[in-house]
Design a protein around this motif. Structure first.
Motif, PDB file in Angstrom:
ATOM      1  N   THR A  20       4.519  14.299 -11.623  1.00  0.00           N
ATOM      2  CA  THR A  20       4.983  14.300 -12.849  1.00  0.00           C
ATOM      3  C   THR A  20       4.018  14.801 -13.803  1.00  0.00           C
ATOM      4  N   LEU A  27       3.711   8.581 -16.042  1.00  0.00           N
ATOM      5  CA  LEU A  27       3.433   7.333 -15.192  1.00  0.00           C
ATOM      6  C   LEU A  27       2.075   7.067 -15.402  1.00  0.00           C
ATOM      7  N   LEU A  28       1.165   8.371 -15.500  1.00  0.00           N
ATOM      8  CA  LEU A  28      -0.185   8.053 -15.396  1.00  0.00           C
ATOM      9  C   LEU A  28      -0.797   7.873 -17.040  1.00  0.00           C
ATOM     10  N   GLY A  76       3.253   9.935  -9.793  1.00  0.00           N
ATOM     11  CA  GLY A  76       2.539  10.145 -11.016  1.00  0.00           C
ATOM     12  C   GLY A  76       1.777  11.455 -11.154  1.00  0.00           C
ATOM     13  N   CYS A  77       1.177  11.858 -10.097  1.00  0.00           N
ATOM     14  CA  CYS A  77       0.539  13.304 -10.141  1.00  0.00           C
ATOM     15  C   CYS A  77       1.661  14.424 -10.154  1.00  0.00           C
ATOM     16  N   SER A 114       0.925  -1.099  -0.029  1.00  0.00           N
ATOM     17  CA  SER A 114       0.023  -0.012  -0.132  1.00  0.00           C
ATOM     18  C   SER A 114       0.804   1.312   0.104  1.00  0.00           C
ATOM     19  N   VAL A 145       4.058   5.679  -5.709  1.00  0.00           N
ATOM     20  CA  VAL A 145       3.874   5.724  -7.252  1.00  0.00           C
ATOM     21  C   VAL A 145       2.588   6.647  -7.662  1.00  0.00           C
ATOM     22  N   ALA A 146       1.669   6.605  -6.897  1.00  0.00           N
ATOM     23  CA  ALA A 146       0.382   7.247  -7.257  1.00  0.00           C
ATOM     24  C   ALA A 146       0.856   8.908  -7.127  1.00  0.00           C
ATOM     25  N   GLY A 147       1.502   9.123  -5.984  1.00  0.00           N
ATOM     26  CA  GLY A 147       1.851  10.662  -5.770  1.00  0.00           C
ATOM     27  C   GLY A 147       3.020  11.198  -6.733  1.00  0.00           C
ATOM     28  N   ALA A 179       2.508   1.803  -3.554  1.00  0.00           N
ATOM     29  CA  ALA A 179       1.234   2.089  -4.515  1.00  0.00           C
ATOM     30  C   ALA A 179       1.018   3.532  -4.384  1.00  0.00           C
ATOM     31  N   THR A 180       1.127   4.003  -2.964  1.00  0.00           N
ATOM     32  CA  THR A 180       0.449   5.578  -2.603  1.00  0.00           C
ATOM     33  C   THR A 180       1.736   6.462  -3.178  1.00  0.00           C
TER      34      THR A 180
END
Length: 100
Positions: free
Chosen positions: A30, A82-83, A27-28, A17, A23-25, A20-21
């Motif tokens: 970037t 990334l997104l 991605g946002c 978790s 990587v999402a951060g 994943a958090t």
């Protein structure tokens, strides 16, 4: 029923978790930087087109310009990294006197 191994499973889920958090951060972040790059590229392209010059190239950003009457519009687009997003920015300006 035994609780043996439950700490290992909970730790594995927590680590997954957390990753994943992160990587999402990233991605946002970037995507935000790429959007700013698109906005800057669109503004530069529309200023250049209004003067009758070519738009300066920007790595990873596609620029399209079009003229309608005495207004020029530049649209810059790029992939978010990334997104799975495609980002767009548009700028408009009046043509300089003597340009068509």
């Amino acid at each position: 029923m035994s609780d043996r191994g439950s700490v290992t499973v909970e730790t594995a889920i927590a680590i997954a978790s957390l990753i994943a958090t992160i990587v999402a951060g990233l991605g946002c972040a970037t995507a935000a930087l790429t959007y700013i790059q698109c906005v800057d590229a669109a503004h530069e392209a529309v200023r250049a087109a209004a003067r009758g010059a070519d738009a300066p190239p920007v790595d990873g950003v596609r620029i399209q310009t079009e003229t309608a009457g005495d207004v020029v519009r530049a649209t810059a687009s790029a992939d978010a990294g990334l997104l799975p997003l495609e980002l767009h920015a548009t700028a408009e300006a009046a043509l300089e006197p003597g340009e068509s």
